[in-house]
Design a protein around this motif. Sequence first.
Motif, PDB file in Angstrom:
ATOM      1  N   MET A  73       0.818  -1.209   0.000  1.00  0.00           N
ATOM      2  CA  MET A  73       0.000   0.000   0.000  1.00  0.00           C
ATOM      3  C   MET A  73       0.857   1.266   0.000  1.00  0.00           C
ATOM      4  O   MET A  73       0.530   2.254  -0.666  1.00  0.00           O
ATOM      5  N   LEU A  74       1.977   1.209   0.732  1.00  0.00           N
ATOM      6  CA  LEU A  74       2.856   2.378   0.726  1.00  0.00           C
ATOM      7  C   LEU A  74       3.521   2.577  -0.633  1.00  0.00           C
ATOM      8  O   LEU A  74       3.725   3.716  -1.075  1.00  0.00           O
ATOM      9  N   GLN A  75       3.862   1.467  -1.312  1.00  0.00           N
ATOM     10  CA  GLN A  75       4.440   1.582  -2.645  1.00  0.00           C
ATOM     11  C   GLN A  75       3.437   2.196  -3.624  1.00  0.00           C
ATOM     12  O   GLN A  75       3.786   3.042  -4.452  1.00  0.00           O
ATOM     13  N   TRP A  79       1.024   4.191  -2.825  1.00  0.00           N
ATOM     14  CA  TRP A  79       0.873   5.603  -2.467  1.00  0.00           C
ATOM     15  C   TRP A  79       2.033   6.436  -3.004  1.00  0.00           C
ATOM     16  O   TRP A  79       1.831   7.514  -3.565  1.00  0.00           O
ATOM     17  N   SER A  80       3.272   5.915  -2.847  1.00  0.00           N
ATOM     18  CA  SER A  80       4.439   6.672  -3.305  1.00  0.00           C
ATOM     19  C   SER A  80       4.442   6.840  -4.822  1.00  0.00           C
ATOM     20  O   SER A  80       4.990   7.799  -5.352  1.00  0.00           O
TER      21      SER A  80
END
Length: 258
Positions: free
Chosen positions: A1-3, A5-6
Motif C-alpha cells: 500500500m505504501l508503494q 501511495w508513493s
Amino acid sequence: MLQQWSAGDFDADYVPGRTPPRHIEDLPVAEQPDMLDRASLEFCLADAFHPGCEMTWPMRTAGLYMAPFRIAHAAPGWIEPEYGPAIGADIISLPNGPLLGGQLPGGITRWMAVPWQTDTASCRSGYLPSYDPYLPTFWPARVPNQVLTQEDYDIVMNQQLSLAERLAAFARRASWLRPLGSRSYTDQINNMMAHFDYMGVVETRAGPAGGPFPAVVEVEDLHPAARAVAAAVGPRAAERLDLSGIDKMRRFPHGLRR
C-alpha cells in the motif's frame, strides 16, 4: 500500500476543511443506508486482524458476501456437515464450506473466543520492557496494556511535591490486567469472566497547570473492589514499568524536564 501511495496510485479524495455530517438527517435519504454501514464499520479495529476484535479473518474472503457488506446466506434447509475436530486447507477451500460459502445463523461469530472475555484477557503486548512495552499491540484502544494509575496521577497533580517525584510518577505504568491476579493464566481468564467489571476504565483527565506535563492525561479509574486485588498483586506481578528508561524508542526525545 505504501508503494502504491508513493507511486501516486490512489484516489486523491482528501478535502481540507471538510466537515463530515454530524447527523444522519444531514445526508440525502438515498445516502443514509450506506452511511449507517460506514458508521458501524469505521469503529471496527480491523486492519491486521481482518478484522479481529469484532470478527476474524474469514471476513476477508469474497465468497462470504452476496453484496457489499452483506453476508451470503446458506440455502434454506441446508444442514452443515460435521467437519471434525480440526479444519484444514481441504475444508477451508470448499466452495460451500464453512468459510467461503453461505452462512448459517452464528456462522461468523463461531470463530471467535467463547466467552469473549478469555480472548480479551489473553491478548497482551508480549514485548520485553527493555525493547519497548508501549509499541501498539493488539487492541490498545479497547484493551490497554499499561495504564497510568490514579495513585500516580494524584502525585503528578500534587504541586507540593518535588518535580522529580512527579516526573517519576508520570513515567510509571501498571499492567491493566493486574486486577485479574497473578496465580496462573487459567485463574486470570476465569477472573476476567467472573469480574470483568473489575477492569479499569481509562478516563481523560486534566493535567497539571504548567510544567513539562501534557495538558490532558489518560488515567485508569478502577472499580473500588478491584483496588484491593490490584494492590495485593504487587508491583512485580503487576508489571509496573518505567517509561523513562526505554532503550529502543524514545517517546519524549527531549526528556521530561522544563
